[in-house]
Design a protein around this motif. Structure first.
Motif, PDB file in Angstrom:
ATOM      1  N   GLN A  18       0.834  -1.205   0.000  1.00  0.00           N
ATOM      2  CA  GLN A  18       0.000   0.000   0.000  1.00  0.00           C
ATOM      3  C   GLN A  18       0.871   1.260   0.000  1.00  0.00           C
ATOM      4  O   GLN A  18       1.781   1.404   0.806  1.00  0.00           O
ATOM      5  N   ILE A  52      -3.817   1.760  -3.092  1.00  0.00           N
ATOM      6  CA  ILE A  52      -4.404   1.413  -1.793  1.00  0.00           C
ATOM      7  C   ILE A  52      -5.518   0.388  -1.993  1.00  0.00           C
ATOM      8  O   ILE A  52      -6.196   0.384  -3.019  1.00  0.00           O
ATOM      9  N   GLY A  62      -7.841   2.315   1.784  1.00  0.00           N
ATOM     10  CA  GLY A  62      -6.692   1.788   2.495  1.00  0.00           C
ATOM     11  C   GLY A  62      -6.915   1.433   3.937  1.00  0.00           C
ATOM     12  O   GLY A  62      -5.971   1.051   4.637  1.00  0.00           O
TER      13      GLY A  62
END
Length: 96
Positions: A8, A67, A90
């Motif tokens: 991420q 994300i 995310g």
């Protein structure tokens, strides 16, 4: 299959040192990258291809610009390990 959660926010670089872009197949896993970030591919007719997808379809992950994110269902689905995770921008919202 292990999740790609550790990626991420990371810009992915090719072994040649370029920002990754396109569709890659590594060890039976299809990886979609746009401008260096894991990202779902949406076709002109609205079909969504997840950023991460095992070749047998047993594991998928939906990403948006680096994300984990999915607005209308789980962002991570793992059939073999029997779990689903809902992510928004995310952040993990729920795991079953």
């Amino acid at each position: 299959m292990d999740s790609f959660k550790a990626y991420q926010g990371l810009v992915l670089i090719t072994k040649e040192g370029d920002i990754a872009n396109g569709v890659y197949n590594r060890h039976g896993v299809i990886i979609r990258i746009r401008n260096g970030y894991l990202c779902d591919d949406v076709t002109d007719d609205g079909e969504i291809h997840p950023a991460i997808e095992s070749s047998d379809g047993s594991h998928i992950e939906h990403w948006k610009n680096g994300i984990l994110h999915c607005e209308d269902g789980p962002a991570v689905i793992d059939v073999i390990d029997d779990y689903e995770e809902w992510w928004e921008d995310g952040k993990l919202m729920k795991r079953t």
